[in-house]
Scaffold this active site. Structure first.
Site, PDB file in Angstrom:
ATOM      1  N   HIS A  50      63.578  43.090  11.828  1.00 57.45           N
ATOM      2  CA  HIS A  50      63.339  42.892  10.387  1.00 57.45           C
ATOM      3  C   HIS A  50      63.951  41.568   9.931  1.00 57.45           C
ATOM      4  O   HIS A  50      63.317  40.801   9.195  1.00 57.45           O
ATOM      5  CB  HIS A  50      64.015  43.989   9.545  1.00 57.45           C
ATOM      6  CG  HIS A  50      63.533  45.387   9.778  1.00 57.45           C
ATOM      7  ND1 HIS A  50      64.381  46.441   9.992  1.00 57.45           N
ATOM      8  CD2 HIS A  50      62.280  45.918   9.794  1.00 57.45           C
ATOM      9  CE1 HIS A  50      63.696  47.562  10.121  1.00 57.45           C
ATOM     10  NE2 HIS A  50      62.409  47.276  10.015  1.00 57.45           N
ATOM     11  N   ARG A  77      54.802  43.904  15.747  1.00 56.71           N
ATOM     12  CA  ARG A  77      55.514  44.032  17.022  1.00 56.71           C
ATOM     13  C   ARG A  77      54.592  43.780  18.204  1.00 56.71           C
ATOM     14  O   ARG A  77      55.010  43.416  19.262  1.00 56.71           O
ATOM     15  CB  ARG A  77      56.096  45.437  17.160  1.00 56.71           C
ATOM     16  CG  ARG A  77      57.488  45.557  16.609  1.00 56.71           C
ATOM     17  CD  ARG A  77      57.887  46.984  16.437  1.00 56.71           C
ATOM     18  NE  ARG A  77      57.241  47.511  15.249  1.00 56.71           N
ATOM     19  CZ  ARG A  77      57.777  48.449  14.490  1.00 56.71           C
ATOM     20  NH1 ARG A  77      58.919  48.981  14.807  1.00 56.71           N
ATOM     21  NH2 ARG A  77      57.150  48.871  13.419  1.00 56.71           N
ATOM     22  N   SER A 111      63.666  51.153  13.842  1.00 57.38           N
ATOM     23  CA  SER A 111      64.830  51.830  13.250  1.00 57.38           C
ATOM     24  C   SER A 111      65.077  53.159  13.956  1.00 57.38           C
ATOM     25  O   SER A 111      66.218  53.550  14.191  1.00 57.38           O
ATOM     26  CB  SER A 111      64.592  52.061  11.753  1.00 57.38           C
ATOM     27  OG  SER A 111      64.448  50.826  11.094  1.00 57.38           O
TER      28      SER A 111
HETATM   29  P1  ADP Z   1      58.413  51.566   7.861  1.00 58.78           P
HETATM   30  O1  ADP Z   1      58.074  50.961   6.541  1.00 58.78           O
HETATM   31  O2  ADP Z   1      57.251  52.060   8.660  1.00 58.78           O
HETATM   32  O3  ADP Z   1      59.573  52.499   7.848  1.00 58.78           O
HETATM   33  P2  ADP Z   1      60.223  49.661   8.828  1.00 58.78           P
HETATM   34  O4  ADP Z   1      61.023  49.828   7.616  1.00 58.78           O
HETATM   35  O5  ADP Z   1      60.862  49.999  10.132  1.00 58.78           O
HETATM   36  O6  ADP Z   1      58.845  50.352   8.745  1.00 58.78           O
HETATM   37  O7  ADP Z   1      59.764  48.147   8.935  1.00 58.78           O
HETATM   38  C1  ADP Z   1      59.220  47.437   7.864  1.00 58.78           C
HETATM   39  C2  ADP Z   1      58.351  46.340   8.384  1.00 58.78           C
HETATM   40  O8  ADP Z   1      59.116  45.498   9.254  1.00 58.78           O
HETATM   41  C3  ADP Z   1      57.207  46.837   9.242  1.00 58.78           C
HETATM   42  O9  ADP Z   1      56.107  47.112   8.482  1.00 58.78           O
HETATM   43  C4  ADP Z   1      56.946  45.633  10.126  1.00 58.78           C
HETATM   44  O10 ADP Z   1      56.168  44.707   9.406  1.00 58.78           O
HETATM   45  C5  ADP Z   1      58.296  45.007  10.302  1.00 58.78           C
HETATM   46  N1  ADP Z   1      58.951  45.306  11.591  1.00 58.78           N
HETATM   47  C6  ADP Z   1      59.568  46.439  11.962  1.00 58.78           C
HETATM   48  N2  ADP Z   1      60.077  46.328  13.200  1.00 58.78           N
HETATM   49  C7  ADP Z   1      59.776  45.077  13.631  1.00 58.78           C
HETATM   50  C8  ADP Z   1      60.028  44.344  14.844  1.00 58.78           C
HETATM   51  N3  ADP Z   1      60.689  44.877  15.875  1.00 58.78           N
HETATM   52  N4  ADP Z   1      59.545  43.073  14.931  1.00 58.78           N
HETATM   53  C9  ADP Z   1      58.858  42.536  13.889  1.00 58.78           C
HETATM   54  N5  ADP Z   1      58.590  43.169  12.731  1.00 58.78           N
HETATM   55  C10 ADP Z   1      59.047  44.425  12.591  1.00 58.78           C
END
Ligand code: ADP
Length: 158
Positions: free
Chosen positions: A17, A92, A129
């Site tokens: 992130h 990702r 996460s």
């Molecule tokens: P969610 O909203 O599904 O809970 P997260 O909060 O984990 O997702 O992540 C928010 C955003 O961060 C995701 O939509 C994605 O765009 C980005 N993201 C998450 N993990 C990664 C990663 N390892 N590499 C690049 N971008 C990521």
């Protein structure tokens, strides 16, 4: 002034992130990290804790602010309220694309909100996460995977 929103649950924030948000900050005058109150699963951290960890992590990054995305508020309405013309998301790999693309198209149809996808750095492609929480819970060292503010809280909690 061009503003973008980086939305997510950030439960917790990890280095995948952080890398995307830092790159978004190079592209836009202002980046708003929108921490979602709406989580399907029971979160490990409260909304306030997730906001605090993000604020601490991005305090030195110019143009980045952190705001709650309240439950029941559409992302398109949130973006209108904060004056953002785009959403920035990290990919990702190709498996993230089908779901993200349909959400991006829906948002564009709703209000004209555009989504910009950044190819995530390969060094963080394995990070989610969920995985960070699982490894930490089982006693694995996740210091390399999360920012300092998150590592401290995870250590405090265990
Ligand atoms: P969610 O909203 O599904 O809970 P997260 O909060 O984990 O997702 O992540 C928010 C955003 O961060 C995701 O939509 C994605 O765009 C980005 N993201 C998450 N993990 C990664 C990663 N390892 N590499 C690049 N971008 C990521």
């Amino acid at each position: 002034m061009h503003s973008a929103v980086c939305p997510g649950s950030f439960d917790p924030l990890h280095n995948g992130h952080v890398e995307i948000i830092a790159r978004a900050a190079n592209l836009f005058d202002e980046v708003i990290v929108a921490v979602s109150a709406n989580i399907h699963k029971t979160p490990l951290f409260t909304l306030e804790q997730r906001i605090e960890m993000a604020q601490e992590t991005f305090s030195a990054l110019r143009g980045v602010t952190v705001k709650p995305l309240p439950a029941g508020v559409l992302l398109t309405e949130f973006c209108k309220d904060v004056g953002a013309s785009a959403v920035v998301k990290g990919l990702r790999g190709t498996h993230d694309l089908p779901y993200e693309a349909s959400m991006a198209t829906m948002n564009r149809h709703l209000t004209g909100l555009e989504t910009i996808f950044l190819a995530g750095d390969g060094r963080y492609a394995h990070l989610s996460s969920t995985l960070v929480k699982e490894v930490h819970t089982l006693g694995g060292d996740i210091a390399e995977s999360v920012p300092h503010a998150v590592h401290r809280r995870l250590s405090d909690a265990s």
